[in-house]
Design a protein around this motif. Structure first.
Motif, PDB file in Angstrom:
ATOM      1  N   VAL A  50      55.682  56.653  -0.504  1.00  0.00           N
ATOM      2  CA  VAL A  50      56.878  54.906  -0.079  1.00  0.00           C
ATOM      3  C   VAL A  50      55.838  53.501  -0.621  1.00  0.00           C
ATOM      4  CG1 VAL A  50      57.604  52.566   1.607  1.00  0.00           C
ATOM      5  CG2 VAL A  50      57.806  55.898   1.639  1.00  0.00           C
ATOM      6  N   PRO A  51      55.896  52.536  -1.480  1.00  0.00           N
ATOM      7  CA  PRO A  51      55.425  51.342  -1.883  1.00  0.00           C
ATOM      8  C   PRO A  51      54.337  50.893  -0.754  1.00  0.00           C
ATOM      9  CG  PRO A  51      57.284  51.505  -3.300  1.00  0.00           C
ATOM     10  CD  PRO A  51      57.531  52.741  -2.134  1.00  0.00           C
ATOM     11  N   HIS A  52      53.833  49.963  -0.605  1.00  0.00           N
ATOM     12  CA  HIS A  52      53.081  49.550   0.507  1.00  0.00           C
ATOM     13  C   HIS A  52      53.858  47.803   1.613  1.00  0.00           C
ATOM     14  CE1 HIS A  52      49.809  47.636   2.608  1.00  0.00           C
ATOM     15  NE2 HIS A  52      50.091  46.573   2.303  1.00  0.00           N
ATOM     16  N   ASP A  53      54.314  47.685  -0.093  1.00  0.00           N
ATOM     17  CA  ASP A  53      55.645  46.285   0.861  1.00  0.00           C
ATOM     18  C   ASP A  53      56.802  47.140   0.830  1.00  0.00           C
ATOM     19  OD1 ASP A  53      53.779  44.456  -0.678  1.00  0.00           O
ATOM     20  OD2 ASP A  53      55.208  44.580  -2.578  1.00  0.00           O
ATOM     21  N   GLU A  54      57.667  47.827   0.847  1.00  0.00           N
ATOM     22  CA  GLU A  54      58.712  48.535   1.689  1.00  0.00           C
ATOM     23  C   GLU A  54      57.548  48.811   2.756  1.00  0.00           C
ATOM     24  OE1 GLU A  54      61.246  51.832   1.532  1.00  0.00           O
ATOM     25  OE2 GLU A  54      60.688  51.433  -0.375  1.00  0.00           O
ATOM     26  N   VAL A  55      56.562  49.379   3.303  1.00  0.00           N
ATOM     27  CA  VAL A  55      56.161  50.003   4.314  1.00  0.00           C
ATOM     28  C   VAL A  55      55.664  48.502   5.296  1.00  0.00           C
ATOM     29  CG1 VAL A  55      53.662  51.207   5.741  1.00  0.00           C
ATOM     30  CG2 VAL A  55      54.952  52.077   3.926  1.00  0.00           C
ATOM     31  N   GLU A  56      55.630  47.538   5.097  1.00  0.00           N
ATOM     32  CA  GLU A  56      54.847  46.433   5.365  1.00  0.00           C
ATOM     33  C   GLU A  56      56.521  46.128   6.098  1.00  0.00           C
ATOM     34  OE1 GLU A  56      53.224  43.590   3.043  1.00  0.00           O
ATOM     35  OE2 GLU A  56      51.413  44.331   3.959  1.00  0.00           O
ATOM     36  N   GLN A  57      57.707  45.679   5.257  1.00  0.00           N
ATOM     37  CA  GLN A  57      58.948  45.340   5.473  1.00  0.00           C
ATOM     38  C   GLN A  57      59.849  46.106   6.607  1.00  0.00           C
ATOM     39  OE1 GLN A  57      61.134  45.393   1.372  1.00  0.00           O
ATOM     40  NE2 GLN A  57      60.767  43.736   1.242  1.00  0.00           N
ATOM     41  N   ARG A  58      58.737  47.560   6.657  1.00  0.00           N
ATOM     42  CA  ARG A  58      59.584  48.430   7.689  1.00  0.00           C
ATOM     43  C   ARG A  58      59.199  48.638   8.966  1.00  0.00           C
ATOM     44  NH1 ARG A  58      60.450  54.537   4.693  1.00  0.00           N
ATOM     45  NH2 ARG A  58      61.764  54.499   3.322  1.00  0.00           N
ATOM     46  N   LEU A  59      57.820  47.872   8.991  1.00  0.00           N
ATOM     47  CA  LEU A  59      57.075  48.143  10.065  1.00  0.00           C
ATOM     48  C   LEU A  59      57.309  46.360  10.535  1.00  0.00           C
ATOM     49  CD1 LEU A  59      53.698  49.060   9.637  1.00  0.00           C
ATOM     50  CD2 LEU A  59      54.592  49.776  11.112  1.00  0.00           C
ATOM     51  N   ASP A  60      57.624  45.167   9.888  1.00  0.00           N
ATOM     52  CA  ASP A  60      58.568  44.155  10.791  1.00  0.00           C
ATOM     53  C   ASP A  60      59.516  44.786  11.598  1.00  0.00           C
ATOM     54  OD1 ASP A  60      55.971  43.177   9.750  1.00  0.00           O
ATOM     55  OD2 ASP A  60      57.816  42.232   7.859  1.00  0.00           O
ATOM     56  N   GLN A  61      60.522  45.213  10.569  1.00  0.00           N
ATOM     57  CA  GLN A  61      61.787  45.816  11.249  1.00  0.00           C
ATOM     58  C   GLN A  61      62.027  46.502  13.112  1.00  0.00           C
ATOM     59  OE1 GLN A  61      64.057  47.470   8.186  1.00  0.00           O
ATOM     60  NE2 GLN A  61      64.379  45.953   7.139  1.00  0.00           N
ATOM     61  N   TRP A  62      60.549  47.332  12.600  1.00  0.00           N
ATOM     62  CA  TRP A  62      60.736  48.432  14.183  1.00  0.00           C
ATOM     63  C   TRP A  62      59.377  47.045  15.113  1.00  0.00           C
ATOM     64  CZ3 TRP A  62      57.981  52.791  10.736  1.00  0.00           C
ATOM     65  CH2 TRP A  62      58.933  53.518   9.687  1.00  0.00           C
ATOM     66  N   LEU A  63      58.559  46.370  14.875  1.00  0.00           N
ATOM     67  CA  LEU A  63      57.870  45.957  15.496  1.00  0.00           C
ATOM     68  C   LEU A  63      58.788  44.839  15.932  1.00  0.00           C
ATOM     69  CD1 LEU A  63      54.483  46.284  13.935  1.00  0.00           C
ATOM     70  CD2 LEU A  63      56.133  47.369  15.648  1.00  0.00           C
ATOM     71  N   THR A  64      59.919  44.130  15.683  1.00  0.00           N
ATOM     72  CA  THR A  64      60.843  43.206  16.414  1.00  0.00           C
ATOM     73  C   THR A  64      62.201  43.245  17.076  1.00  0.00           C
ATOM     74  OG1 THR A  64      61.894  43.345  14.481  1.00  0.00           O
ATOM     75  CG2 THR A  64      59.732  41.444  14.276  1.00  0.00           C
TER      76      THR A  64
END
Length: 64
Positions: A50-64
Motif C-alpha cells: 500500500v503506498p505511503h500516502d494511502e496508509v496516511e489517509q487510512r490512518l487519518d480515517q481510523w483515528l478520527t
C-alpha cells in the motif's frame, strides 16, 4: 532470508548467532520475525503493498 538461502540454512545460522542460554521461546520468536520479514519482502516484490500516502489517509480515517 534471501531466495538463494534455504530456510534450514537460515535457521542454523540464527541458532549459531544466539547466546548459549537462549530459550525455546526466544528461538521461536526469532524464527517468527524472520518469517514475517521474508513474507514482507515477497509481498513487496510481487506488488502487494500500500503506498505511503494511502496508509496516511487510512490512518487519518481510523483515528478520527
Amino acid at each position: 532470508m534471501p531466495e538463494s538461502t534455504s530456510a534450514k540454512k537460515t535457521t542454523l545460522e540464527l541458532v549459531e548467532r544466539l547466546d548459549e542460554d537462549v530459550t525455546f521461546e526466544d528461538i521461536m520468536y526469532e524464527l517468527h520475525v524472520l518469517q514475517k520479514i521474508e513474507r514482507g519482502r515477497r509481498d513487496a516484490e510481487e506488488g502487494r503493498t500500500v503506498p505511503h500516502d494511502e496508509v496516511e489517509q487510512r490512518l487519518d480515517q481510523w483515528l478520527t
